[in-house]
Design a protein around this motif. Structure first.
Motif, mmCIF file in Angstrom:
data_model
loop_
_atom_site.group_PDB
_atom_site.id
_atom_site.type_symbol
_atom_site.label_atom_id
_atom_site.label_comp_id
_atom_site.label_asym_id
_atom_site.label_seq_id
_atom_site.Cartn_x
_atom_site.Cartn_y
_atom_site.Cartn_z
ATOM 1 N N ASN A 322 -9.513 -7.987 -0.493
ATOM 2 C CA ASN A 322 -8.705 -8.250 -1.680
ATOM 3 C C ASN A 322 -7.347 -8.823 -1.264
ATOM 4 N N THR A 324 -3.853 -11.125 -1.086
ATOM 5 C CA THR A 324 -2.856 -11.532 -2.069
ATOM 6 C C THR A 324 -3.069 -13.005 -2.401
ATOM 7 N N PRO A 325 -2.567 -13.471 -3.549
ATOM 8 C CA PRO A 325 -2.690 -14.904 -3.863
ATOM 9 C C PRO A 325 -2.121 -15.792 -2.760
ATOM 10 N N TYR A 328 -4.583 -15.970 0.128
ATOM 11 C CA TYR A 328 -5.747 -16.759 -0.283
ATOM 12 C C TYR A 328 -5.428 -18.252 -0.280
ATOM 13 N N GLN A 359 -8.845 -20.739 -13.928
ATOM 14 C CA GLN A 359 -9.973 -19.839 -14.179
ATOM 15 C C GLN A 359 -11.274 -20.631 -14.269
ATOM 16 N N ILE A 364 -13.113 -17.684 -11.609
ATOM 17 C CA ILE A 364 -12.603 -16.361 -11.269
ATOM 18 C C ILE A 364 -12.035 -15.707 -12.522
ATOM 19 N N SER A 367 -7.121 -12.759 -14.679
ATOM 20 C CA SER A 367 -6.047 -12.046 -13.972
ATOM 21 C C SER A 367 -5.841 -12.614 -12.564
ATOM 22 N N ASP A 368 -6.944 -12.943 -11.882
ATOM 23 C CA ASP A 368 -6.843 -13.551 -10.547
ATOM 24 C C ASP A 368 -6.276 -14.972 -10.643
#
Length: 377
Positions: A322, A324-325, A328, A359, A364, A367-368
């Motif tokens: 998981n 962080t943005p 990623y 999105q 995805i 929220s992501d």
């Protein structure tokens, strides 16, 4: 896709409901001339009128509209898992992602005057696949006895105008490991690679996608079968398969054979199944007895145990599943040498696109997408 109304279907329903064109025009708050033009497929209704028409006729969108390929639609490639069927909704969603990607093409840092090299007449013929794999190994400057490294594959993708898009899909139902979208107009390839798969599988999928890049003219099962054959031949070349076949035959004992296959798989960072299948493809092609490790599913059990020793790519990159943005987004540039997020940032800034755009593009949760959007903006 170009849309047109399903006139025959609509005419049948309006007759059943006793609706004339004049009455339909009144219910839709448009002129009778507009309805007449729709029914002649001279014009197409605006989205709000299309929605209202669907409600009046009690039609789904697929009942109301016919989609006609334009000839330059995105070409989508994916690997089906077992008997799993890819739905029409998924295909449409992947096509929509391709149409969104087409908007990013002008921002790409690629040479737009030259076409990347492709294979002339790709086929799954054993000799052809081996020849193609040897050709690519030569271009990669990797001798047949050596392991192909991840960075070597990554660099080659960029040379072929292929954009790697790292994806965090988890156990996604459809594009389990990769989604490949080719845009014929720009001759660009966009490859979503799932970081939530194990390291040795990830290398296989990279090689698989490389097969797609070299054969964009193939479609559906023909494309997938070629990409599979190419990936195996590239990672486990014929000379190695030949050597290991002889070695495995001499060992005789199943346990020793499996251990040897696992040893080779570990050295190459591929799965034992990939090694096993390539050895037997060699045997079958040359009319030799196959190595049988499937009677009691021995090779499959060994493969399952082998998998446990390898981490997910996401864990190797981020030390977590998981990230962080920022982690990623940075992985695209730092690990995969991909311009994806740079050109995406330019595009969403220039056109003031929201998180919902990301999105749809990355498939995805919102929220992501909001986290990635904040990182880019």
């Amino acid at each position: 896709m170009k849309n047109k109304l399903n006139i025959d279907h609509i005419a049948q329903r309006t007759k059943e409901l006793g609706l004339s064109q004049a009455k339909l025009a009144e219910m839709l708050s448009v002129s009778r001339q507009s309805v007449s033009q729709w029914f002649k497929n001279e014009k197409f209704p605006r989205p709000d009128k299309l929605l209202k028409l669907a409600r009046i006729l009690n039609f789904r969108f697929s009942d109301l509209v016919v989609e006609i390929p334009t000839g330059n639609e995105p070409v989508v490639a994916f690997r089906k898992k077992g008997a799993h069927k890819i739905t029409a909704d998924y295909l449409e969603q992947a096509g929509d992602m391709g149409r969104i990607l087409a908007q990013l093409v002008p921002h790409l840092p690629f040479d737009d005057l030259a076409q990347p090299a492709i294979l002339k007449a790709p086929s799954c013929n054993y000799d052809y696949v081996q020849k193609a794999a040897r050709r690519i190994r030569a271009e990669l400057e990797v001798p047949e006895g050596d392991r192909i490294e991840f960075q070597t594959l990554i660099t080659f993708f960029k040379d072929l105008h292929a954009v790697i898009i790292p994806a965090l899909w988890g156990n996604k139902e459809n594009h389990e490991n990769a989604l490949h979208i080719y845009l014929p107009d720009s001759m660009t390839t966009w490859i979503y690679l799932n970081l939530d798969c194990r390291l040795h599988d990830f290398k296989y999928w990279m090689a698989h996608e490389l097969g797609h890049v070299h054969a964009p003219q193939l479609k559906e099962d023909e494309a997938e079968n070629f990409a599979d054959a190419f990936a195996g031949a590239l990672l486990v070349p014929e000379s190695l398969a030949k050597h290991e076949y002889t070695h495995l035959r001499r060992l005789g004992n199943i346990g020793k054979q499996i251990n040897r296959i696992k040893e080779i798989a570990n050295a190459l960072i591929v799965s034992p199944l990939t090694v096993y299948f390539e050895v037997n493809k060699f045997a079958e092609h040359h009319g030799l007895p196959k190595i049988d490790l499937e009677t009691k599913r021995e090779i499959f059990k060994a493969n399952t145990n082998f998998n446990k020793a390898y981490s997910l790519v996401s864990e190797c990159l981020f030390e977590t599943t998981n990230p962080t943005p920022a982690q990623y987004v940075n992985s695209a540039r730092e690990v995969f040498d991909s311009p994806f997020f740079e050109i995406l940032k330019n595009y969403i800034t220039e056109h003031r696109k929201s998180a919902s755009f990301l999105q749809s593009l990355l498939n995805i949760p919102l929220s992501d997408a909001q986290g990635v959007h904040e990182e880019l903006c």
